[in-house]
Design a protein around this motif. Structure first.
Motif, mmCIF file in Angstrom:
data_model
loop_
_atom_site.group_PDB
_atom_site.id
_atom_site.type_symbol
_atom_site.label_atom_id
_atom_site.label_comp_id
_atom_site.label_asym_id
_atom_site.label_seq_id
_atom_site.Cartn_x
_atom_site.Cartn_y
_atom_site.Cartn_z
ATOM 1 N N LEU A 9 0.740 -1.171 0.004
ATOM 2 C CA LEU A 9 -0.077 -0.331 -0.002
ATOM 3 C C LEU A 9 1.018 1.330 0.129
ATOM 4 O O LEU A 9 0.529 2.269 -0.659
ATOM 5 C CB LEU A 9 -0.840 0.027 1.305
ATOM 6 C CG LEU A 9 -1.968 -1.104 1.227
ATOM 7 C CD1 LEU A 9 -2.784 -1.136 2.437
ATOM 8 C CD2 LEU A 9 -2.970 -1.055 0.032
ATOM 9 N N SER A 10 1.895 1.138 0.668
ATOM 10 C CA SER A 10 2.992 2.414 0.747
ATOM 11 C C SER A 10 3.812 2.444 -0.503
ATOM 12 O O SER A 10 4.507 3.450 -0.800
ATOM 13 C CB SER A 10 3.779 2.388 1.854
ATOM 14 O OG SER A 10 4.587 1.316 2.150
ATOM 15 N N SER A 11 3.845 1.379 -1.344
ATOM 16 C CA SER A 11 4.730 1.427 -2.576
ATOM 17 C C SER A 11 3.948 2.114 -3.636
ATOM 18 O O SER A 11 3.008 2.366 -3.890
ATOM 19 C CB SER A 11 5.258 -0.002 -2.732
ATOM 20 O OG SER A 11 4.298 -0.726 -3.436
ATOM 21 N N ASP A 12 4.815 1.929 -4.856
ATOM 22 C CA ASP A 12 4.170 2.656 -6.128
ATOM 23 C C ASP A 12 3.620 1.723 -7.183
ATOM 24 O O ASP A 12 3.460 1.608 -8.016
ATOM 25 C CB ASP A 12 5.385 3.133 -6.890
ATOM 26 C CG ASP A 12 5.666 4.618 -6.461
ATOM 27 O OD1 ASP A 12 4.977 5.368 -5.409
ATOM 28 O OD2 ASP A 12 7.096 5.123 -6.517
ATOM 29 N N GLN A 13 3.851 0.255 -6.463
ATOM 30 C CA GLN A 13 3.365 -1.073 -7.222
ATOM 31 C C GLN A 13 2.037 -0.851 -7.540
ATOM 32 O O GLN A 13 1.026 -0.509 -6.748
ATOM 33 C CB GLN A 13 3.622 -2.399 -6.638
ATOM 34 C CG GLN A 13 5.018 -2.518 -6.400
ATOM 35 C CD GLN A 13 5.424 -3.790 -5.521
ATOM 36 O OE1 GLN A 13 4.739 -3.994 -4.505
ATOM 37 N NE2 GLN A 13 6.214 -4.725 -6.185
ATOM 38 N N LEU A 14 1.642 -1.545 -8.787
ATOM 39 C CA LEU A 14 -0.025 -1.526 -8.898
ATOM 40 C C LEU A 14 -0.774 -2.798 -8.566
ATOM 41 O O LEU A 14 -2.023 -2.865 -8.606
ATOM 42 C CB LEU A 14 -0.050 -1.059 -10.331
ATOM 43 C CG LEU A 14 -0.031 0.457 -10.627
ATOM 44 C CD1 LEU A 14 -0.086 0.579 -12.304
ATOM 45 C CD2 LEU A 14 -0.603 1.453 -9.891
ATOM 46 N N SER A 15 0.228 -3.743 -8.553
ATOM 47 C CA SER A 15 -0.154 -5.083 -8.065
ATOM 48 C C SER A 15 0.477 -5.925 -7.202
ATOM 49 O O SER A 15 1.847 -5.523 -7.223
ATOM 50 C CB SER A 15 -0.747 -5.932 -9.413
ATOM 51 O OG SER A 15 0.391 -5.948 -10.102
ATOM 52 N N TYR A 16 0.009 -6.868 -6.444
ATOM 53 C CA TYR A 16 0.706 -7.673 -5.577
ATOM 54 C C TYR A 16 0.298 -9.126 -5.503
ATOM 55 O O TYR A 16 -1.123 -9.175 -5.318
ATOM 56 C CB TYR A 16 0.602 -7.114 -4.098
ATOM 57 C CG TYR A 16 1.277 -7.885 -3.128
ATOM 58 C CD1 TYR A 16 2.661 -8.177 -3.029
ATOM 59 C CD2 TYR A 16 0.501 -8.339 -2.083
ATOM 60 C CE1 TYR A 16 3.161 -8.801 -2.030
ATOM 61 C CE2 TYR A 16 1.061 -9.167 -0.897
ATOM 62 C CZ TYR A 16 2.327 -9.336 -1.089
ATOM 63 O OH TYR A 16 2.934 -10.020 0.200
ATOM 64 N N ARG A 17 0.988 -9.939 -5.900
ATOM 65 C CA ARG A 17 0.638 -11.500 -5.858
ATOM 66 C C ARG A 17 1.084 -12.074 -4.916
ATOM 67 O O ARG A 17 2.099 -11.918 -4.210
ATOM 68 C CB ARG A 17 1.190 -11.821 -7.443
ATOM 69 C CG ARG A 17 0.689 -13.494 -7.481
ATOM 70 C CD ARG A 17 1.174 -13.673 -8.888
ATOM 71 N NE ARG A 17 0.983 -13.086 -10.049
ATOM 72 C CZ ARG A 17 -0.036 -13.308 -11.031
ATOM 73 N NH1 ARG A 17 -0.863 -14.335 -10.718
ATOM 74 N NH2 ARG A 17 -0.306 -12.494 -11.796
ATOM 75 N N VAL A 18 0.099 -13.151 -4.563
ATOM 76 C CA VAL A 18 -0.017 -13.902 -3.310
ATOM 77 C C VAL A 18 -0.294 -15.221 -3.743
ATOM 78 O O VAL A 18 -1.344 -15.439 -4.095
ATOM 79 C CB VAL A 18 -0.653 -13.323 -2.052
ATOM 80 C CG1 VAL A 18 -0.629 -14.368 -0.950
ATOM 81 C CG2 VAL A 18 -0.231 -12.001 -1.580
#
Length: 167
Positions: A9-18
């Motif tokens: 949430l605090s990064s510039d990434q637009l997606s996060y895979r789990v």
């Protein structure tokens, strides 16, 4: 099952895979569902405007009985879902959308995954697409044995019609 999203949430990434395997410890739930303890969750969190959306998949195995031949088998099920990550749950909302509360940068998926499993459990399962079932007369499993019933068995309600064909 806690998913930590604080860094995402605090990064510039637009997606996060789990993708994680986890175990359900609720024995009552496991008994009711005949579920294998280990479950695989995979999902991707997306930032969309001011909100976060989760596209997830739950894969699990349940001990089931075939609806045609009544043999027991392990049924592998895959359920897809979409959820909205929110800071405060809206209890009054009558939306069909799944909402997950963000608490201290983490999302707890345990109860949501249990609900998704309940909703996605098959009502009627087949051990294979080409299951032949059981013979309605003798009860032989047609997948394992050949039926020894006579081929000329007919419904007695149609005997009068058969008599008309003889003339």
């Amino acid at each position: 099952m806690l998913i930590k999203l604080k860094e995402f949430l605090s990064s510039d990434q637009l997606s996060y895979r789990v993708s994680e395997k986890f175990v359900i410890d609720d024995e009552d739930f496991l008994l009711k569902t005949h579920l294998d303890k280990s479950i695989v969750f995979s999902g991707e969190f997306y930032k969309v405007d001011e909100s976060v959306i989760l596209n997830g998949t739950v894969m699990y195995t349940v001990e089931d009985k075939c609806a045609r031949c009544l043999d027991e088998f392990d049924n592998k099920v895959e359920a897809k879902f979409e959820a909205l990550i929110v800071k405060q749950l809206d209890e009054d909302s009558e939306s069909d959308e799944i909402q997950l509360k963000l608490t201290d940068g983490c999302v707890d998926l345990q109860e949501t995954i249990k609900q998704i499993i309940y909703l996605s459990m098959p009502m009627k399962s087949l051990c294979s697409k080409d299951c032949k079932g059981i013979c309605p007369n003798c009860g032989v499993n047609l997948n394992n044995d050949n039926c020894k019933c006579e081929d000329n068995l007919t419904d007695p309600r149609f005997d009068k019609l058969r008599d008309l064909l003889k003339d």
